[in-house]
Design an enzyme around this catalytic site. Structure first.
Site, PDB file in Angstrom:
ATOM      1  N   GLU A 100       0.813  -1.240  -0.081  1.00 24.11           N
ATOM      2  CA  GLU A 100       0.058   0.074   0.041  1.00 24.11           C
ATOM      3  C   GLU A 100       0.843   1.270  -0.013  1.00 24.11           C
ATOM      4  O   GLU A 100       2.012   1.181   0.516  1.00 24.11           O
ATOM      5  CB  GLU A 100      -1.079  -0.141   1.312  1.00 24.11           C
ATOM      6  CG  GLU A 100      -2.001   0.954   1.742  1.00 24.11           C
ATOM      7  CD  GLU A 100      -2.753   1.470   0.375  1.00 24.11           C
ATOM      8  OE1 GLU A 100      -2.268   1.619  -0.795  1.00 24.11           O
ATOM      9  OE2 GLU A 100      -3.846   1.289   0.752  1.00 24.11           O
ATOM     10  N   ASP A 104      -3.588   5.935   6.314  1.00 17.41           N
ATOM     11  CA  ASP A 104      -3.826   7.236   7.187  1.00 17.41           C
ATOM     12  C   ASP A 104      -4.658   6.914   8.111  1.00 17.41           C
ATOM     13  O   ASP A 104      -4.217   6.630   9.175  1.00 17.41           O
ATOM     14  CB  ASP A 104      -4.472   8.234   5.783  1.00 17.41           C
ATOM     15  CG  ASP A 104      -4.903   9.363   6.377  1.00 17.41           C
ATOM     16  OD1 ASP A 104      -4.162  10.109   7.057  1.00 17.41           O
ATOM     17  OD2 ASP A 104      -5.824  10.117   5.574  1.00 17.41           O
ATOM     18  N   ARG A 166       1.727  11.863  -9.639  1.00 12.42           N
ATOM     19  CA  ARG A 166       1.964  10.825  -9.376  1.00 12.42           C
ATOM     20  C   ARG A 166       3.184  10.291 -10.034  1.00 12.42           C
ATOM     21  O   ARG A 166       4.011   9.505  -9.388  1.00 12.42           O
ATOM     22  CB  ARG A 166       0.887   9.479  -9.868  1.00 12.42           C
ATOM     23  CG  ARG A 166      -0.753   9.760  -9.281  1.00 12.42           C
ATOM     24  CD  ARG A 166      -1.257   8.268  -9.785  1.00 12.42           C
ATOM     25  NE  ARG A 166      -2.658   8.489  -9.461  1.00 12.42           N
ATOM     26  CZ  ARG A 166      -3.367   8.134  -8.291  1.00 12.42           C
ATOM     27  NH1 ARG A 166      -2.630   7.557  -7.161  1.00 12.42           N
ATOM     28  NH2 ARG A 166      -4.424   8.470  -8.277  1.00 12.42           N
TER      29      ARG A 166
END
Ligand code: IMP
Length: 175
Positions: A100, A104, A166
C-alpha cells in the site's frame, strides 16, 4: 500542477526512497527465505512502490493488483470503502504481502485485510511506504513500513494530488 517539490513538512528524495525500499526488500527476502511471496499492489497509489519493491527482492515471487476506493478526488476519506478492481489470481495457501502507498486513517487497509483474510492465504502481511499514525482511526499491523510522517497531505511517487503528480520521482507536501 508544478513538477517541483512543495514547501511543506514532508520531503523524501528519490535517493531516500530507493535506499529505504532496498532495506525493506532485504528484510522481506530474509523473512520469506524458501517461500514464494505473492505481492498484491493496491492501485493506484502503490504502483511505483510495488514495482520498485519487487525489483529489490531477487527471489521467486508473484504479483497481483487490486483497487479500493474511498476518496474519489477528495483529500479526506469518506469512511466507506468499495472494491473497484478484484484480484486476478487465487491467494489460498499463498504468503501474501499487501503493498500500500500510505496508511492514513487505516480504514482502507482494515477493509482490505479482512477481505483478503477471507480468501484463505497461508499468511498475510502489509508493506506500506508511508504511515500517518496521528490520523489513525483503526489500528492495522504494518510489518514493513517505509517512513512515518506527520499529518500533512503528501503527493508524488505514486500518490496523487487530484490525480496529478503521481509521476514525481520524490514525495513532497505543501504547507
Ligand atoms: P485511509 O483509508 O484513510 O488509511 O487512506 C488510505 C488511502 O488514502 C491511501 O491509499 C491513499 O490513496 C489515500 N491518502 C491518504 N493520505 C494521503 C495523502 O497524504 N496523499 C495522497 N493520498 C492519500
Amino acid at each position: 500542477m508544478s513538477l517541483a517539490p512543495g514547501n511543506g513538512p514532508v520531503q523524501i528524495t528519490q535517493e531516500q526512497l530507493q535506499a529505504r525500499i532496498s532495506e525493506l526488500g532485504h528484510k522481506i527476502r530474509a523473512d520469506y527465505a524458501g517461500k514464494e511471496p505473492h505481492l498484491i499492489c493496491v492501485l493506484n497509489g502503490a504502483f511505483l512502490f510495488h514495482a520498485d519493491l519487487v525489483r529489490t527482492l531477487h527471489m521467486p515471487c508473484t504479483i497481483d493488483f487490486l483497487q479500493a476506493s474511498s476518496y474519489g478526488d477528495a483529500k479526506q476519506s469518506s469512511g466507506e470503502v468499495k472494491l473497484v478492481k478484484d484480484l486476478q489470481f487465487p491467494i489460498s495457501d499463498r504468503h501474501v504481502i499487501l503493498v500500500e502507498d500510505i496508511v492514513d486513517t487505516g480504514i482502507t487497509m482494515n477493509y482490505l485485510l479482512h477481505y483478503l483474510q477471507g480468501r484463505g492465504p497461508a499468511s498475510l502481511k502489509v508493506a506500506a511506504l508511508l504511515s500517518k499514525p496521528s490520523r489513525r482511526k483503526v489500528e492495522v499491523p504494518v510489518e514493513y513500513l517505509g517512513f512515518t510522517i506527520p499529518d500533512a497531505f503528501v503527493y508524488g511517487y505514486g500518490l496523487d494530488r487530484a490525480q496529478f503528480d503521481r509521476n514525481l520521482p520524490f514525495i513532497t507536501s505543501q504547507e
